[in-house]
Design an enzyme around this catalytic site. Structure first.
Site, mmCIF file in Angstrom:
data_model
loop_
_atom_site.group_PDB
_atom_site.id
_atom_site.type_symbol
_atom_site.label_atom_id
_atom_site.label_comp_id
_atom_site.label_asym_id
_atom_site.label_seq_id
_atom_site.Cartn_x
_atom_site.Cartn_y
_atom_site.Cartn_z
ATOM 1 C CB SER A 135 -33.569 -101.410 -1.221
ATOM 2 O OG SER A 135 -34.439 -102.514 -0.669
ATOM 3 C CE1 TYR A 148 -29.102 -104.008 1.926
ATOM 4 C CE2 TYR A 148 -31.699 -103.945 2.138
ATOM 5 C CZ TYR A 148 -30.618 -103.898 1.165
ATOM 6 O OH TYR A 148 -30.605 -104.401 -0.127
HETATM 7 N N1 LIG Z 1 -30.969 -108.902 -4.243
HETATM 8 C C1 LIG Z 1 -32.000 -108.285 -3.753
HETATM 9 O O1 LIG Z 1 -32.822 -108.679 -3.149
HETATM 10 C C2 LIG Z 1 -31.944 -106.610 -3.733
HETATM 11 C C3 LIG Z 1 -32.883 -106.074 -3.247
HETATM 12 C C4 LIG Z 1 -32.875 -104.767 -3.161
HETATM 13 C C5 LIG Z 1 -31.694 -104.197 -3.388
HETATM 14 N N2 LIG Z 1 -30.489 -104.816 -3.574
HETATM 15 C C6 LIG Z 1 -29.321 -104.082 -3.553
HETATM 16 O O2 LIG Z 1 -28.675 -104.300 -4.844
HETATM 17 C C7 LIG Z 1 -27.273 -104.457 -4.814
HETATM 18 C C8 LIG Z 1 -26.615 -105.408 -5.246
HETATM 19 O O3 LIG Z 1 -27.141 -106.521 -4.656
HETATM 20 P P1 LIG Z 1 -26.869 -107.875 -5.114
HETATM 21 O O4 LIG Z 1 -28.244 -108.597 -4.696
HETATM 22 O O5 LIG Z 1 -26.561 -108.012 -6.590
HETATM 23 O O6 LIG Z 1 -25.636 -108.338 -4.072
HETATM 24 P P2 LIG Z 1 -24.453 -109.476 -4.425
HETATM 25 O O7 LIG Z 1 -23.722 -109.750 -2.958
HETATM 26 O O8 LIG Z 1 -24.778 -110.400 -5.503
HETATM 27 O O9 LIG Z 1 -23.389 -108.321 -5.159
HETATM 28 C C9 LIG Z 1 -22.857 -107.233 -4.385
HETATM 29 C C10 LIG Z 1 -21.393 -107.131 -5.249
HETATM 30 O O10 LIG Z 1 -20.959 -105.820 -4.137
HETATM 31 C C11 LIG Z 1 -19.482 -106.226 -4.105
HETATM 32 N N3 LIG Z 1 -19.200 -105.379 -2.845
HETATM 33 C C12 LIG Z 1 -19.439 -105.381 -1.573
HETATM 34 N N4 LIG Z 1 -18.718 -104.560 -0.879
HETATM 35 C C13 LIG Z 1 -18.098 -103.861 -1.667
HETATM 36 C C14 LIG Z 1 -17.120 -102.652 -1.532
HETATM 37 N N5 LIG Z 1 -17.002 -102.277 -0.298
HETATM 38 N N6 LIG Z 1 -16.459 -102.267 -2.668
HETATM 39 C C15 LIG Z 1 -16.799 -102.791 -3.956
HETATM 40 N N7 LIG Z 1 -17.686 -103.748 -4.078
HETATM 41 C C16 LIG Z 1 -18.360 -104.510 -3.058
HETATM 42 C C17 LIG Z 1 -19.493 -107.578 -3.790
HETATM 43 O O11 LIG Z 1 -18.312 -108.170 -3.969
HETATM 44 C C18 LIG Z 1 -20.398 -108.339 -4.757
HETATM 45 O O12 LIG Z 1 -19.844 -108.430 -5.982
HETATM 46 C C19 LIG Z 1 -27.136 -103.897 -3.304
HETATM 47 O O13 LIG Z 1 -27.010 -102.617 -2.878
HETATM 48 C C20 LIG Z 1 -28.282 -104.441 -2.731
HETATM 49 O O14 LIG Z 1 -28.395 -103.993 -1.321
HETATM 50 C C21 LIG Z 1 -30.486 -106.075 -3.850
#
Ligand SMILES: NC(=O)c1ccc[n+]([C@@H]2O[C@H](COP(=O)([O-])OP(=O)(O)OC[C@H]3O[C@@H](n4cnc5c(N)ncnc54)[C@H](O)[C@@H]3O)[C@@H](O)[C@H]2O)c1
Length: 243
Positions: A135, A148
Site C-alpha cells: 500500500s 493496517y
Molecule cells: N482499495 C484500496 O484503496 C487499497 C489501497 C492500497 C492497498 N490496498 C490493498 O489491496 C489489496 C486488495 O484490496 P481491495 O481493495 O481489492 O479489497 P477488497 O476488500 O475489495 O478485496 C479483498 C479480497 O480479499 C479476500 N480475503 C480477505 N481475507 C482473506 C483471507 N484470509 N484469505 C483469502 N482471501 C481473503 C476478501 O474475501 C476479498 O475478496 C489489500 O491487500 C489492500 O490492503 C487496497
C-alpha cells in the site's frame, strides 16, 4: 504450456481486476479467495481460469491450493497476493485481537502464499514471479490505522526479504503500493463526500485508481519485461508518495 498465474483476494476489487488483466494477456488464472463463491464468480467471467477457496492464513489450505493448481494446470509461474483486510481504529482503542488479525491476513497471509508457490516453483526448477500488494501505507502512515499501516510496512520488507531468499531459484519478488483504489474496501470512504475529499485532495492526479490500473502494474512485474527487477517497491498511487 500456458503461463499459470495465481491471484489471492480474487473475489473482489484489485484481485478480481488483476485476474481479468492477466487473463487478457493469455495467462491461465487461478482465482483464490476465502469466499469461495466470490472466487467462482470471478472465474466465471475470466476465460480459462479456475476458482479455489482458501484462507491465506492457513498454510494447509494454501498447500492444497498449490497442489491442485500443479495437478490441474501443470505448474505455477506467477503469484499476486491481493488478499487483505483493513480495520481502522485509533491506536488507543484497537483491540489486540484486531491488531493480530490484520497482521495475520496481510503479512502472514502474504508470506504463506509466497512460500507455498515458491516451493512449487523451486521443485519445478522454472523460476517465477511473485508480486505482493502492499500500500502507500507501506511507506507513509495515516492516523487511525496503526494495525493496517504496520501490516503494510511489514509486507514491504517481507517482499524484499523474500526477493533475497528466492533469487537463487530464479524467482523474482516485488511489491506494489497502491494508493486509494476504487474497490469495496474503500467504497465507504469514496462514497462520503467529506471523507473522500480529504483523500482526493492529497492525490496529485486528483482521482482514485481503477483496480485494473493496479492489475496492469502486476502484469508488468510478472512479465519478461521485468526480468531484472526484484526486491523493488512500485507505488501506483497517482503521485501520493512523491509529495
Ligand atoms: N482499495 C484500496 O484503496 C487499497 C489501497 C492500497 C492497498 N490496498 C490493498 O489491496 C489489496 C486488495 O484490496 P481491495 O481493495 O481489492 O479489497 P477488497 O476488500 O475489495 O478485496 C479483498 C479480497 O480479499 C479476500 N480475503 C480477505 N481475507 C482473506 C483471507 N484470509 N484469505 C483469502 N482471501 C481473503 C476478501 O474475501 C476479498 O475478496 C489489500 O491487500 C489492500 O490492503 C487496497
Amino acid at each position: 504450456m500456458s503461463v499459470v498465474s495465481l491471484v489471492t483476494g480474487a473475489g473482489s476489487g484489485i484481485g478480481a481486476a488483476t485476474c481479468r488483466v492477466l487473463a487478457e494477456r493469455g495467462d491461465r488464472v487461478v482465482c483464490v479467495d476465502i469466499d469461495a463463491d466470490s472466487a467462482q464468480r470471478t472465474a466465471d467471467e475470466v476465460d480459462g481460469s479456475i476458482a479455489v477457496g482458501a484462507d491465506v492464513t492457513d498454510a494447509a489450505d494454501l498447500e492444497r491450493a498449490v497442489t491442485t493448481v500443479v495437478e490441474q494446470l501443470g505448474g505455477i509461474h506467477n503469484v499476486v497476493t491481493c488478499a487483505g483486510i483493513e480495520i481502522g481504529g485509533h491506536a488507543l482503542d484497537v483491540e489486540p485481537e484486531t491488531f493480530r488479525r490484520i497482521l495475520d491476513v496481510n503479512v502472514t497471509g502474504s508470506f504463506l502464499t509466497a512460500q507455498a508457490a515458491a516451493r512449487a516453483m523451486r521443485d519445478a526448477s522454472h523460476g517465477g514471479s511473485i508480486v505482493l500488494i502492499g500500500s502507500l501505507n507501506s511507506q507513509a502512515a495515516l492516523p487511525g490505522a496503526s494495525a493496517y499501516v504496520a501490516s503494510k510496512g511489514g509486507v514491504l520488507m517481507l517482499g524484499k526479504a523474500l526477493a533475497l531468499d528466492f533469487a537463487p531459484h530464479g524467482i523474482r519478488v516485488n511489491i506494489i503500493g497502491p494508493g486509494v483504489t476504487d474497490t469495496p474496501m474503500s467504497a465507504a470512504t469514496l462514497a462520503d463526500p467529506e471523507r473522500s475529499a480529504i483523500f482526493l485532495d492529497r492525490i496529485p492526479l486528483g482521482r482514485a485508481a481503477d483496480p485494473a490500473e493496479i492489475g496492469r502494474a502486476a502484469a508488468f512485474l510478472t512479465s519478461a519485461d521485468a526480468s531484472y527487477i526484484t526486491g523493488a517497491f512500485l507505488p501506483v498511487d497517482g503521485g501520493w508518495l512523491a509529495k
